[in-house]
Structures are given as C-alpha cells and as structure tokens.
Design an enzyme around this catalytic site. Structure first.
Site, PDB file in Angstrom:
ATOM      1  N   ASP A   8      50.557-110.285 -65.371  1.00 14.56           N
ATOM      2  CA  ASP A   8      50.507-110.603 -66.915  1.00 14.56           C
ATOM      3  C   ASP A   8      50.772-109.492 -67.501  1.00 14.56           C
ATOM      4  OD1 ASP A   8      49.106-111.968 -68.983  1.00 14.56           O
ATOM      5  OD2 ASP A   8      47.663-110.284 -68.843  1.00 14.56           O
ATOM      6  N   LEU A   9      51.068-109.732 -68.925  1.00 18.57           N
ATOM      7  CA  LEU A   9      51.669-108.530 -69.567  1.00 18.57           C
ATOM      8  C   LEU A   9      50.630-107.976 -70.630  1.00 18.57           C
ATOM      9  CD1 LEU A   9      54.127-106.891 -70.619  1.00 18.57           C
ATOM     10  CD2 LEU A   9      54.431-108.652 -72.266  1.00 18.57           C
ATOM     11  N   ASP A  10      50.045-108.656 -71.390  1.00 21.23           N
ATOM     12  CA  ASP A  10      49.248-108.035 -72.363  1.00 21.23           C
ATOM     13  C   ASP A  10      47.776-107.940 -71.733  1.00 21.23           C
ATOM     14  OD1 ASP A  10      51.033-108.744 -74.415  1.00 21.23           O
ATOM     15  OD2 ASP A  10      50.213-110.801 -74.855  1.00 21.23           O
ATOM     16  N   THR A  16      48.845-104.709 -75.576  1.00 21.57           N
ATOM     17  CA  THR A  16      48.968-105.357 -76.693  1.00 21.57           C
ATOM     18  C   THR A  16      47.868-106.145 -77.156  1.00 21.57           C
ATOM     19  OG1 THR A  16      50.365-106.708 -75.295  1.00 21.57           O
ATOM     20  CG2 THR A  16      51.500-105.699 -76.632  1.00 21.57           C
ATOM     21  N   LYS A  44      42.146-114.111 -75.221  1.00 22.67           N
ATOM     22  CA  LYS A  44      43.041-113.585 -74.313  1.00 22.67           C
ATOM     23  C   LYS A  44      43.655-114.409 -73.191  1.00 22.67           C
ATOM     24  CE  LYS A  44      41.138-109.125 -74.229  1.00 22.67           C
ATOM     25  NZ  LYS A  44      40.234-107.764 -73.482  1.00 22.67           N
ATOM     26  N   SER A 113      53.465-114.292 -68.140  1.00 24.78           N
ATOM     27  CA  SER A 113      52.674-114.044 -69.409  1.00 24.78           C
ATOM     28  C   SER A 113      52.817-115.398 -70.329  1.00 24.78           C
ATOM     29  CB  SER A 113      53.327-112.633 -70.094  1.00 24.78           C
ATOM     30  OG  SER A 113      53.129-112.890 -71.552  1.00 24.78           O
ATOM     31  N   ALA A 114      51.775-115.431 -71.062  1.00 24.38           N
ATOM     32  CA  ALA A 114      51.501-116.358 -71.974  1.00 24.38           C
ATOM     33  C   ALA A 114      52.350-116.246 -73.192  1.00 24.38           C
ATOM     34  CB  ALA A 114      50.196-116.772 -72.245  1.00 24.38           C
ATOM     35  N   LYS A 144      48.016-121.018 -69.608  1.00 21.25           N
ATOM     36  CA  LYS A 144      46.787-120.427 -68.698  1.00 21.25           C
ATOM     37  C   LYS A 144      45.273-121.245 -69.587  1.00 21.25           C
ATOM     38  CE  LYS A 144      48.966-116.160 -68.036  1.00 21.25           C
ATOM     39  NZ  LYS A 144      48.999-114.759 -68.590  1.00 21.25           N
ATOM     40  N   GLU A 168      45.829-110.023 -63.583  1.00 21.91           N
ATOM     41  CA  GLU A 168      45.233-110.593 -64.849  1.00 21.91           C
ATOM     42  C   GLU A 168      44.320-109.782 -65.619  1.00 21.91           C
ATOM     43  OE1 GLU A 168      45.318-112.654 -67.305  1.00 21.91           O
ATOM     44  OE2 GLU A 168      46.889-113.840 -66.908  1.00 21.91           O
ATOM     45  N   ASP A 169      44.144-109.713 -66.744  1.00 27.28           N
ATOM     46  CA  ASP A 169      43.019-109.245 -67.430  1.00 27.28           C
ATOM     47  C   ASP A 169      42.195-110.282 -68.210  1.00 27.28           C
ATOM     48  OD1 ASP A 169      44.931-109.933 -69.610  1.00 27.28           O
ATOM     49  OD2 ASP A 169      43.921-108.648 -71.128  1.00 27.28           O
TER      50      ASP A 169
HETATM   51  P1  B16 Z   1      52.115-114.902 -78.452  1.00 24.07           P
HETATM   52  P2  B16 Z   1      49.474-112.514 -71.716  1.00 24.07           P
HETATM   53  C1  B16 Z   1      49.105-113.862 -74.021  1.00 24.07           C
HETATM   54  O1  B16 Z   1      49.769-112.874 -73.092  1.00 24.07           O
HETATM   55  C2  B16 Z   1      47.768-112.986 -74.964  1.00 24.07           C
HETATM   56  O2  B16 Z   1      46.852-112.477 -73.709  1.00 24.07           O
HETATM   57  C3  B16 Z   1      47.270-113.747 -75.687  1.00 24.07           C
HETATM   58  O3  B16 Z   1      46.413-113.109 -76.473  1.00 24.07           O
HETATM   59  C4  B16 Z   1      48.172-114.482 -76.728  1.00 24.07           C
HETATM   60  O4  B16 Z   1      47.708-115.472 -77.429  1.00 24.07           O
HETATM   61  C5  B16 Z   1      49.511-115.223 -75.654  1.00 24.07           C
HETATM   62  O5  B16 Z   1      49.970-114.219 -74.719  1.00 24.07           O
HETATM   63  C6  B16 Z   1      50.304-115.701 -76.549  1.00 24.07           C
HETATM   64  O6  B16 Z   1      51.187-114.768 -77.202  1.00 24.07           O
HETATM   65  O7  B16 Z   1      51.489-115.172 -79.528  1.00 24.07           O
HETATM   66  O8  B16 Z   1      52.780-113.537 -78.432  1.00 24.07           O
HETATM   67  O9  B16 Z   1      53.130-116.012 -77.883  1.00 24.07           O
HETATM   68  O10 B16 Z   1      48.083-111.997 -71.428  1.00 24.07           O
HETATM   69  O11 B16 Z   1      49.412-113.808 -70.960  1.00 24.07           O
HETATM   70  O12 B16 Z   1      50.451-111.911 -71.319  1.00 24.07           O
HETATM   71 MG    MG Z   2      46.564-110.676 -70.684  1.00 22.66          MG
END
Ligand code: B16
Ligand code: MG
Length: 227
Positions: A8-10, A16, A44, A113-114, A144, A168-169
């Site tokens: 996962d990224l964030d 982030t 998240k 990542s989402a 997710k 994953e966090d």
């Molecule tokens: P965006 P991850 C997710 O990234 C974030 O955890 C989540 O808080 C965010 O709403 C989602 O990406 C969408 O992000 O608005 O930049 O498209 O944790 O899956 O890397």
């Molecule tokens: Mg994350």
C-alpha cells in the site's frame, strides 16, 4: 514461500495519511461537520468518494451528487497542493532498506494503492523505478475492502496470491488482502489491524527473514487448526 510483496502507499511507504487528514479536516470545517483524527481512521485505504460519503454521514446535511463531486475536487486540490513539498525525505523509516533487501532476495515488488495520486507521490519521493508493477485508484473499479487492487497486482506480476505478502496500514486494506487470499502484514497499531497475519509498528529493524519466519509460523498454526 514469498514470491512477491505488494505495498500500500499512503501510511506504509510514505506518511501521506497526514496530508489526506489535513485536506479532509479543512473540508469538514468548511461544511461545519465535526471530524477528528479518530474519525479519519475509517477513511484510510478507501476511495475519495467513499471517504466523502463517510465524512458527510458525520454531519446532519445531505448534498447533491454535483456538490459531492465539487467537494471531492476541492479536497483533492488541497491535498495535491500540500504533497508538492514532499521528497524522498518523507519515505517512512526503514522502508528504503527493506525494499533493497527484497530486491537482493529476488522478491518481486508491486504497489497496490487506492489513491489516484499514487504515481505523482512516487515521483515526488523518487521511488517509481523500485516497483515492477503499479496498480492504483485509476486502474480498479472496486476499492478496498474489495481485493481487486491486490489481485490485479499479483496477476500482473504472475504470482499466486497465496505466495504474495500485502503490507497495509488500513483495516479495510487488510480485509482486502485476507479476502483475496494473500498473506498480510499490518503496519500500525494491533487494535486496528489485529486481523492481519502479523503487525509491525514500522519497517525499522525488520528483516525479510523476520517476516518469513513470523508468517511461516502463522501459516503452520492455521494449517494445524484446519487439519
Ligand atoms: P486519492 P492507499 C488511499 O491510499 C488513502 O489511504 C485514502 O485515505 C485515500 O482516500 C485514497 O487513497 C484515495 O486517494 O484521493 O488520492 O485518490 O492507502 O490505498 O495508498
Ligand atoms: Mg494506506
């Protein structure tokens, strides 16, 4: 036993999550919706629109679809502005060393990542080339806890989910990993991530061999219970 790791990224590679929270908080204040860091936990790992729907549910008003699209755009503009200051210094402790160790062990590396901003974040922190495969919010239909983002990553790598580890966090990200048949490592507090195969507080001081042996004992314990 481990052919690939999908990150996962964030909140795993880079912090982030803090910038997402600040942008959602700014929007919540603007809409006069009470919103705390604890409320932010539920956001998240889920998509931008799903996050907005959750935030709106904490208030008393309803909004049209057009308003919701505008709110998502506003939040994203604030978020994107805030991440432009990021650099490789924002990579979380121990991550670069751990990624290098995976490469030395010939373990494949993917991103799941989402976020639709994932590629920009990787550019800013200068980590794009480390990932053999990148799957982000632009590449999937279901976010997710649906496992699509990780299944797509495993498929592109040519690896069976049962031989891939997802890092994953978020609780919903661990749900996605479990339902996709992946091994899972939660990065963060046990209280949110207790359903992962194992948890770590960070990548500091953890080695590939630690992860292998801890996951092996979980897998063995699970197969003993099942037999
Ligand atoms: P965006 P991850 C997710 O990234 C974030 O955890 C989540 O808080 C965010 O709403 C989602 O990406 C969408 O992000 O608005 O930049 O498209 O944790 O899956 O890397
Ligand atoms: Mg994350």
């Amino acid at each position: 036993m481990i052919d690939a790791c999908i990150f996962d990224l964030d909140g795993v590679i880079v912090d982030t999550a803090r910038y997402h929270y600040m942008a959602w908080k700014r929007l919540a204040d603007h809409l006069e919706i009470p919103f705390s860091e604890e409320d932010n936990e539920a956001l998240k790992g889920i998509s931008r629109m799903a996050s907005l729907e959750h935030l709106i549910s904490l208030g008393e008003k309803t909004y049209s679809d057009i308003d919701k699209q505008k709110f998502c755009l506003t939040k994203n503009t604030w978020y994107v502005e805030s991440i432009e200051e990021m650099s490789s210094e924002n990579i979380l402790p121990g991550v670069t060393r751990f990624l290098n160790e995976l490469r030395e062990n010939n373990i494949k590396i993917a991103l799941g990542s989402a976020s639709k901003n994932a590629r920009r974040v990787l550019e800013l922190i200068d980590l794009t080339s480390v990932f053999e495969v990148i799957v982000d919010g632009n590449d999937v239909i279901n976010s997710k806890p649906d496992p699509e983002v990780f299944l797509k990553g495993a498929q592109m790598l040519g690896c069976a989910p049962s031989r891939c580890v997802v890092f994953e966090d978020s609780a919903k990200g661990i749900d996605a990993a479990v339902s996709g048949g992946f091994m899972s490592v939660g990065i963060g507090p046990e209280q949110h991530l207790g359903h992962a195969d194992m948890t770590l507080s960070s990548f500091e001081e953890v080695t590939v061999s630690d992860i292998r042996s801890r996951l092996q004992s979980v897998t063995q314990a699970t197969s003993t219970v099942a037999s």
